[in-house]
Design an enzyme around this catalytic site. Structure first.
Site: not given
Ligand code: SAH
Length: 220
Positions: A69
């Site tokens: 993000s």
């Molecule tokens: N917080 C992260 C950015 C997140 S991007 C950072 O600091 O870089 C969103 C992430 O959520 C992605 O890696 C995606 O694979 C994950 N995601 C999506 N659905 C999910 C789920 N049900 N359980 C765990 N992770 C999930």
């Protein structure tokens, strides 16, 4: 200068500028959030080829169709979460682990769940290399939470689903706060803040955000 810091440029100036332009100028002025984001070396959470953009205003690709993000969003979410040192914090969507590192810098005990194995592996390696040994990671569907470690004082969902995942709410402490982007369409969400108070749940909408999709049992 020791040998490690001469090999890995610190980019402190870039971080100071990021804090000025993307946090303070846009209202993210909580001193503890600012201190944490001034410390975490964000350029080490993206591929080498993207390091020059790590302190810019944009979200950046981290592989597998996912993104880290933008700094403002991380700062804003962290500020709204009102994390105190010693809080147990559950994050759904480890991604690059940057958000997890920011929370760890603030003294939280971080539990973060990621469902994509290569991202989970990279996140683990990165956190170990940078000395964030207390962050716990799990490869799983985060919409189910982390029942073995519940309850949590704070829960942060960093991907956008169609609804508030019910299991997460039951894993929040009384007086706990949860932030979750809830879809008004794919990649477009309202950021919702929930607070539990003596069994009641109070809900507040904080504005529009754009996260990658939350998938899984209680996702898209
Ligand atoms: N917080 C992260 C950015 C997140 S991007 C950072 O600091 O870089 C969103 C992430 O959520 C992605 O890696 C995606 O694979 C994950 N995601 C999506 N659905 C999910 C789920 N049900 N359980 C765990 N992770 C999930």
């Amino acid at each position: 200068m020791n040998s490690e810091s001469s090999l890995i440029p610190d980019q402190r100036r870039c971080r100071e500028r990021m804090v000025r332009e993307h946090l303070l100028a846009r209202g993210v002025d909580d001193p503890r959030v600012v201190a944490a984001m001034s410390t975490v070396r964000r350029h080490l959470f993206v591929d080498e080829a993207l390091q020059g953009q790590a302190y810019g205003p944009n979200a950046l690709p981290i592989g597998c169709g996912q993104t880290i993000s933008q700094p403002y969003v991380v700062g804003m979410m962290t500020m709204y979460l009102q994390v105190q040192s010693g809080h147990r914090v559950l994050e759904i969507g480890t991604g690059s682990a940057y958000q997890a590192a920011v929370l760890a810098e603030m003294g939280a005990d971080v539990f973060s769940v990621e469902r994509i194995r290569p991202l989970y592996r990279n996140a683990w390696r990165r956190l170990q290399a940078l000395g964030y040994h207390r962050v716990r990671l799990k490869l799983d569907d985060g919409t189910m939470g982390w029942p073995e470690e519940a309850p949590f004082d704070r829960i942060l969902v960093t991907a956008g689903g169609p609804e508030i995942p019910v299991p997460l709410l039951s894993q929040l402490t009384d007086q706990g706060v949860m932030l979750v982007p809830v879809g008004i369409g794919k990649r477009q969400q309202r950021l919702v803040r929930l607070r539990k108070d003596e069994g009641k749940v109070f809900k507040q909408e904080l504005g529009n955000v754009s996260f990658v999709d939350l998938v899984g049992s209680h996702g898209w």
